[in-house]
Design an enzyme around this catalytic site. Sequence first.
Site, PDB file in Angstrom:
ATOM      1  CG  ASN A  21     -22.943  12.426  21.236  1.00  0.00           C
ATOM      2  OD1 ASN A  21     -22.479  11.515  20.536  1.00  0.00           O
ATOM      3  ND2 ASN A  21     -22.214  13.246  21.931  1.00  0.00           N
ATOM      4  CB  VAL A  22     -29.104   9.869  23.371  1.00  0.00           C
ATOM      5  CG1 VAL A  22     -29.892   9.004  24.330  1.00  0.00           C
ATOM      6  CG2 VAL A  22     -29.333  11.349  23.703  1.00  0.00           C
ATOM      7  CB  THR A  25     -24.265   3.968  17.068  1.00  0.00           C
ATOM      8  OG1 THR A  25     -24.712   4.979  16.161  1.00  0.00           O
ATOM      9  CG2 THR A  25     -23.369   2.991  16.323  1.00  0.00           C
ATOM     10  CE1 TYR A  26     -24.837   0.565  25.488  1.00  0.00           C
ATOM     11  CE2 TYR A  26     -22.533   0.354  24.862  1.00  0.00           C
ATOM     12  CZ  TYR A  26     -23.578   0.056  25.714  1.00  0.00           C
ATOM     13  OH  TYR A  26     -23.367  -0.770  26.807  1.00  0.00           O
ATOM     14  CE  LYS A  46     -26.991   7.457  11.174  1.00  0.00           C
ATOM     15  NZ  LYS A  46     -26.983   7.768  12.600  1.00  0.00           N
ATOM     16  CD  GLU A 124     -27.549   4.917  14.644  1.00  0.00           C
ATOM     17  OE1 GLU A 124     -26.790   3.969  14.330  1.00  0.00           O
ATOM     18  OE2 GLU A 124     -27.167   5.938  15.252  1.00  0.00           O
ATOM     19  N   GLY A 125     -31.937   5.910  13.333  1.00  0.00           N
ATOM     20  CA  GLY A 125     -32.286   7.252  12.877  1.00  0.00           C
ATOM     21  C   GLY A 125     -31.063   8.157  12.844  1.00  0.00           C
ATOM     22  CB  ALA A 126     -30.093  11.135  11.442  1.00  0.00           C
ATOM     23  N   GLY A 127     -29.890  11.627  14.898  1.00  0.00           N
ATOM     24  CA  GLY A 127     -30.265  12.558  15.964  1.00  0.00           C
ATOM     25  C   GLY A 127     -31.529  12.090  16.668  1.00  0.00           C
TER      26      GLY A 127
HETATM   27  N1  LIG Z   1     -23.577   2.678  27.516  1.00  0.00           N
HETATM   28  C1  LIG Z   1     -22.466   3.131  26.912  1.00  0.00           C
HETATM   29  N2  LIG Z   1     -21.251   2.664  27.277  1.00  0.00           N
HETATM   30  C2  LIG Z   1     -20.119   3.139  26.700  1.00  0.00           C
HETATM   31  N3  LIG Z   1     -20.090   4.092  25.724  1.00  0.00           N
HETATM   32  C3  LIG Z   1     -21.285   4.585  25.331  1.00  0.00           C
HETATM   33  C4  LIG Z   1     -22.514   4.143  25.878  1.00  0.00           C
HETATM   34  N4  LIG Z   1     -23.533   4.825  25.283  1.00  0.00           N
HETATM   35  C5  LIG Z   1     -22.949   5.669  24.406  1.00  0.00           C
HETATM   36  N5  LIG Z   1     -21.602   5.523  24.421  1.00  0.00           N
HETATM   37  C6  LIG Z   1     -20.633   6.295  23.633  1.00  0.00           C
HETATM   38  O1  LIG Z   1     -21.128   7.634  23.560  1.00  0.00           O
HETATM   39  C7  LIG Z   1     -20.942   8.163  22.230  1.00  0.00           C
HETATM   40  C8  LIG Z   1     -22.327   8.495  21.620  1.00  0.00           C
HETATM   41  O2  LIG Z   1     -23.075   7.280  21.489  1.00  0.00           O
HETATM   42  P1  LIG Z   1     -23.691   6.890  20.068  1.00  0.00           P
HETATM   43  O3  LIG Z   1     -22.678   7.074  18.980  1.00  0.00           O
HETATM   44  O4  LIG Z   1     -24.297   5.532  20.203  1.00  0.00           O
HETATM   45  O5  LIG Z   1     -24.808   8.025  19.927  1.00  0.00           O
HETATM   46  P2  LIG Z   1     -25.879   8.171  18.772  1.00  0.00           P
HETATM   47  O6  LIG Z   1     -27.187   8.458  19.410  1.00  0.00           O
HETATM   48  O7  LIG Z   1     -25.800   6.991  17.856  1.00  0.00           O
HETATM   49  O8  LIG Z   1     -25.366   9.482  18.014  1.00  0.00           O
HETATM   50  P3  LIG Z   1     -25.767   9.969  16.518  1.00  0.00           P
HETATM   51  O9  LIG Z   1     -26.984  10.813  16.658  1.00  0.00           O
HETATM   52  O10 LIG Z   1     -24.552  10.747  16.098  1.00  0.00           O
HETATM   53  O11 LIG Z   1     -25.970   8.744  15.671  1.00  0.00           O
HETATM   54  C9  LIG Z   1     -20.197   7.083  21.450  1.00  0.00           C
HETATM   55  O12 LIG Z   1     -18.794   7.328  21.551  1.00  0.00           O
HETATM   56  C10 LIG Z   1     -20.552   5.809  22.189  1.00  0.00           C
HETATM   57  O13 LIG Z   1     -19.568   4.797  22.044  1.00  0.00           O
HETATM   58  C1  LIG Z   2     -24.188  14.871  13.311  1.00  0.00           C
HETATM   59  C2  LIG Z   2     -24.888  14.030  14.356  1.00  0.00           C
HETATM   60  N1  LIG Z   2     -23.995  12.916  14.706  1.00  0.00           N
HETATM   61  C3  LIG Z   2     -26.211  13.479  13.848  1.00  0.00           C
HETATM   62  N2  LIG Z   2     -25.956  12.558  12.753  1.00  0.00           N
HETATM   63  C4  LIG Z   2     -27.157  14.550  13.355  1.00  0.00           C
HETATM   64  C5  LIG Z   2     -27.705  15.356  14.498  1.00  0.00           C
HETATM   65  C6  LIG Z   2     -28.653  16.440  14.025  1.00  0.00           C
HETATM   66  C7  LIG Z   2     -29.193  17.259  15.195  1.00  0.00           C
HETATM   67  C8  LIG Z   2     -30.016  18.433  14.730  1.00  0.00           C
HETATM   68  C9  LIG Z   2     -30.701  19.148  15.896  1.00  0.00           C
HETATM   69  O1  LIG Z   2     -31.416  18.448  16.681  1.00  0.00           O
HETATM   70  O2  LIG Z   2     -30.495  20.361  16.075  1.00  0.00           O
HETATM   71 MG   LIG Z   3     -25.359   6.842  15.827  1.00  0.00          MG
END
Ligand SMILES: Nc1ncnc2c1ncn2[C@@H]1O[C@H](COP(=O)(O)OP(=O)(O)OP(=O)(O)O)[C@@H](O)[C@H]1O
Ligand SMILES: C[C@H](N)[C@H](N)CCCCCC(=O)O
Ligand SMILES: [Mg+2]
Length: 212
Positions: A21-22, A25-26, A46, A124-127
């Site tokens: 969620n950091v 994907t963005y 992915k 893209e990784g996961a987490g």
């Molecule tokens: N700079 C940004 N501007 C607007 N929205 C953002 C920004 N960065 C992240 N977000 C939003 O925050 C949320 C989390 O971002 P994102 O999905 O890219 O995280 P992630 O690291 O890919 O998560 P995951 O581990 O689940 O793949 C999403 O809804 C995304 O659209």
């Molecule tokens: C579900 C989420 N969006 C990611 N794909 C997976 C995140 C795993 C986190 C596990 C952990 O760090 O405890």
């Molecule tokens: Mg992602």
Amino acid sequence: MKINPEEYIGKSIFITATNTNVGKTYACEKFLNHFAKAGLRVGYFKPIETGVENNTPLDGSKMLNLVKKLNPDFKNISVNDCVPYQFLLPASPYVAKGNTYIDIEFLKEKKEYLKNFCDVLIIEGAGGLMVPIKKDFFIIDLIKEFRTKTFLITPSKLGSINDTLLSIEALKNRNINFSFFINLYEDVDSFEKVSKPFLIDYFETLNFLQDL
Ligand SMILES: Nc1ncnc2c1ncn2[C@@H]1O[C@H](COP(=O)(O)OP(=O)(O)OP(=O)(O)O)[C@@H](O)[C@H]1O
Ligand SMILES: C[C@H](N)[C@H](N)CCCCCC(=O)O
Ligand SMILES: [Mg+2]
């Protein structure tokens, strides 16, 4: 940091982060558009997605739709090609996979297959880095196996300093070549006052996703 697209032709880039969620994907979206604007054929991969909703990998389908718009050579690539392992449970791959065996060699072959249809492949990784795929094999180990350039996405929220330095420590321990980009998204107003004073002193220069 100037990203010169020419340097990435024929390459793959692994997008990882300090946690879920950091903004991985963005960041993928930013990099895909950046390289496409420079005339490169872009691709997305992915390897493992968890938290898949009604049979649709959210990251995978969103990014594949974008890639198909940017690169016609990806027109016959399916979401199952882009996201070979898809699991329902929003958890680490190790937990979400149940009894499924995750074949790393298969993922390496899939990566090479996708590279046939693009000039640069964004992975893209996961987490975060230390998310387990197997009991003793983590996302960071997959990066090592893939032997790709690595971009670490770090948050702008309070806590960024700790998370960024821990992730950098892990990457250095495994001799992984990386750059990091701050995703200026959370605690943006207080970032200048709260986190930036240390980060700029420690790193001297900072790269922001927003500057891509
Ligand atoms: N700079 C940004 N501007 C607007 N929205 C953002 C920004 N960065 C992240 N977000 C939003 O925050 C949320 C989390 O971002 P994102 O999905 O890219 O995280 P992630 O690291 O890919 O998560 P995951 O581990 O689940 O793949 C999403 O809804 C995304 O659209
Ligand atoms: C579900 C989420 N969006 C990611 N794909 C997976 C995140 C795993 C986190 C596990 C952990 O760090 O405890
Ligand atoms: Mg992602």
